[in-house]
Design a protein around this motif. Structure first.
Motif, PDB file in Angstrom:
ATOM      1  N   THR A  37       1.288  -1.339  -0.040  1.00  0.00           N
ATOM      2  CA  THR A  37      -0.580  -0.182  -0.147  1.00  0.00           C
ATOM      3  C   THR A  37       1.036   1.168  -0.324  1.00  0.00           C
ATOM      4  O   THR A  37       0.509   2.642  -0.103  1.00  0.00           O
ATOM      5  N   PHE A  42       0.645   1.719  -5.893  1.00  0.00           N
ATOM      6  CA  PHE A  42      -0.389   2.415  -5.064  1.00  0.00           C
ATOM      7  C   PHE A  42      -0.460   3.611  -5.547  1.00  0.00           C
ATOM      8  O   PHE A  42      -1.512   4.815  -5.255  1.00  0.00           O
ATOM      9  N   PHE A 113      -3.315  -5.558  -3.675  1.00  0.00           N
ATOM     10  CA  PHE A 113      -2.665  -4.726  -3.530  1.00  0.00           C
ATOM     11  C   PHE A 113      -0.511  -5.285  -4.178  1.00  0.00           C
ATOM     12  O   PHE A 113      -0.122  -4.436  -4.549  1.00  0.00           O
ATOM     13  N   LYS A 116      -0.724  -6.501  -7.707  1.00  0.00           N
ATOM     14  CA  LYS A 116      -1.464  -5.517  -8.874  1.00  0.00           C
ATOM     15  C   LYS A 116      -2.580  -5.434  -9.279  1.00  0.00           C
ATOM     16  O   LYS A 116      -2.335  -4.807 -11.238  1.00  0.00           O
ATOM     17  N   LYS A 118      -5.700  -5.060 -10.288  1.00  0.00           N
ATOM     18  CA  LYS A 118      -7.554  -3.596  -9.698  1.00  0.00           C
ATOM     19  C   LYS A 118      -8.789  -4.813 -10.566  1.00  0.00           C
ATOM     20  O   LYS A 118      -9.284  -4.554  -9.555  1.00  0.00           O
ATOM     21  N   TYR A 169     -11.049   2.898  -8.655  1.00  0.00           N
ATOM     22  CA  TYR A 169      -9.295   2.904  -9.115  1.00  0.00           C
ATOM     23  C   TYR A 169      -9.559   1.595 -10.441  1.00  0.00           C
ATOM     24  O   TYR A 169      -8.347   2.380 -11.421  1.00  0.00           O
TER      25      TYR A 169
END
Length: 174
Positions: A37, A42, A113, A116, A118, A169
């Motif tokens: 994070t 991020f 996270f 990666k 999303k 996001y």
């Protein structure tokens, strides 16, 4: 006979273990992914409107994990007190959904996270929300001293918000 191992029933029978298990697993997942994070990946993402500060997630999830754990305790109490096969089956199905959603929940942070991903995170949240909704409906129909719905409603609401954030996001960082 339930497909769940008896040890999972035993964990839920003890209110301290029932609450502590999801809090502990959530803390472990948060610890493992905590550095992600803070990563450049991020930090460079455009957050959606209404994104809370990073420090808010730990306390919120600790409360939600505790509430869902206590709902599992109430569910196993209903399982133990059931006088009909239908009541036993409903509580058993609710516990299966509980442990299933807990696994899906814990795996979300590494998917979003660490990997990666999303879009995969969003799919994960949609599956989690569906599982938690089914679990909440199953648990609601049980005869418990307190309705498990009161313990699960904040979790359901937060999942809606988390899905919005993850969707934001995805949309804002195509």
């Amino acid at each position: 006979m339930s497909p769940l191992p008896e040890v999972l029933f035993d964990v839920a029978r003890n209110p301290f273990l029932a609450v502590g298990l999801p809090i502990g697993l959530g803390a472990l997942s948060g610890y493992v992914t905590g550095q992600s994070t803070k990563s450049n990946w991020f930090k460079t993402l455009t957050p959606p409107p209404g994104n809370p500060p990073r420090e808010a997630f730990g306390p919120v999830w600790t409360i939600l994990y505790g509430l869902m754990g206590y709902a599992s305790h109430l569910t196993v109490r209903a399982f133990d007190a059931a006088v009909t096969p239908g009541g036993t089956a409903q509580a058993d199905q609710a516990l299966q959904l509980y442990y299933g959603q807990l696994l899906i929940n814990i795996l979300y942070m590494p998917v979003f996270f660490v990997a990666k991903q999303k879009e995969a995170g969003l799919a994960h949240l949609l599956a989690l929300t569906g599982t938690v909704t089914a679990m909440t409906v199953k648990m609601h129909g049980l005869s418990t001293p307190f309705s498990t719905t009161w313990f699960l409603a904040p979790y359901c609401a937060w999942l809606g918000y988390a899905t919005y954030l993850n969707g934001g996001y995805v949309f804002l960082n195509r």
